[in-house]
Design a protein around this motif. Sequence first.
Motif, PDB file in Angstrom:
ATOM      1  N   UNK A 149       0.830  -1.208   0.000  1.00  0.00           N
ATOM      2  CA  UNK A 149       0.000   0.000   0.000  1.00  0.00           C
ATOM      3  C   UNK A 149       0.863   1.256   0.000  1.00  0.00           C
ATOM      4  N   UNK A 150       1.957   1.231   0.729  1.00  0.00           N
ATOM      5  CA  UNK A 150       2.854   2.384   0.764  1.00  0.00           C
ATOM      6  C   UNK A 150       3.451   2.667  -0.609  1.00  0.00           C
ATOM      7  N   UNK A 151       3.941   1.644  -1.262  1.00  0.00           N
ATOM      8  CA  UNK A 151       4.548   1.824  -2.581  1.00  0.00           C
ATOM      9  C   UNK A 151       3.515   2.266  -3.614  1.00  0.00           C
ATOM     10  N   UNK A 152       2.318   1.706  -3.554  1.00  0.00           N
ATOM     11  CA  UNK A 152       1.274   2.062  -4.513  1.00  0.00           C
ATOM     12  C   UNK A 152       0.833   3.501  -4.316  1.00  0.00           C
ATOM     13  N   UNK A 153       0.675   3.936  -3.074  1.00  0.00           N
ATOM     14  CA  UNK A 153       0.218   5.300  -2.824  1.00  0.00           C
ATOM     15  C   UNK A 153       1.238   6.343  -3.270  1.00  0.00           C
ATOM     16  N   UNK A 154       2.513   6.045  -3.139  1.00  0.00           N
ATOM     17  CA  UNK A 154       3.544   6.984  -3.592  1.00  0.00           C
ATOM     18  C   UNK A 154       3.483   7.149  -5.102  1.00  0.00           C
ATOM     19  N   UNK A 155       3.384   6.050  -5.812  1.00  0.00           N
ATOM     20  CA  UNK A 155       3.322   6.107  -7.280  1.00  0.00           C
ATOM     21  C   UNK A 155       2.007   6.735  -7.724  1.00  0.00           C
ATOM     22  N   UNK A 156       0.919   6.409  -7.047  1.00  0.00           N
ATOM     23  CA  UNK A 156      -0.386   6.956  -7.401  1.00  0.00           C
ATOM     24  C   UNK A 156      -0.419   8.465  -7.240  1.00  0.00           C
ATOM     25  N   UNK A 157       0.187   8.990  -6.181  1.00  0.00           N
ATOM     26  CA  UNK A 157       0.224  10.439  -5.977  1.00  0.00           C
ATOM     27  C   UNK A 157       0.977  11.125  -7.111  1.00  0.00           C
TER      28      UNK A 157
END
Length: 81
Positions: free
Chosen positions: A23-31
């Motif tokens: 979730x941390x990695x996905x949220x960084x890329x998503x932002x």
Amino acid sequence: FPATVYDSMGFVERLKAIALPTATLVLVVLAHMMRMTRAAILSFMSSAYMETAELKGLSAFLSIVKHAAPNALAPIINVIA
């Protein structure tokens, strides 16, 4: 959520263990992708053909969906690939 993954863990327990890092990695890329999408759509919204679409009576939402979003996808897809 466990902090480490062991060989003796079951499948569901392993999923719980990798949920937070994923979730941390996905949220960084998503932002980052959302910022790029916003910038691309704003740049297309100031184009002459977008002004023409609005002058023809197309609503702002439909002009974004039909004209700006497809044109803004190309730079985003290039970054993903």
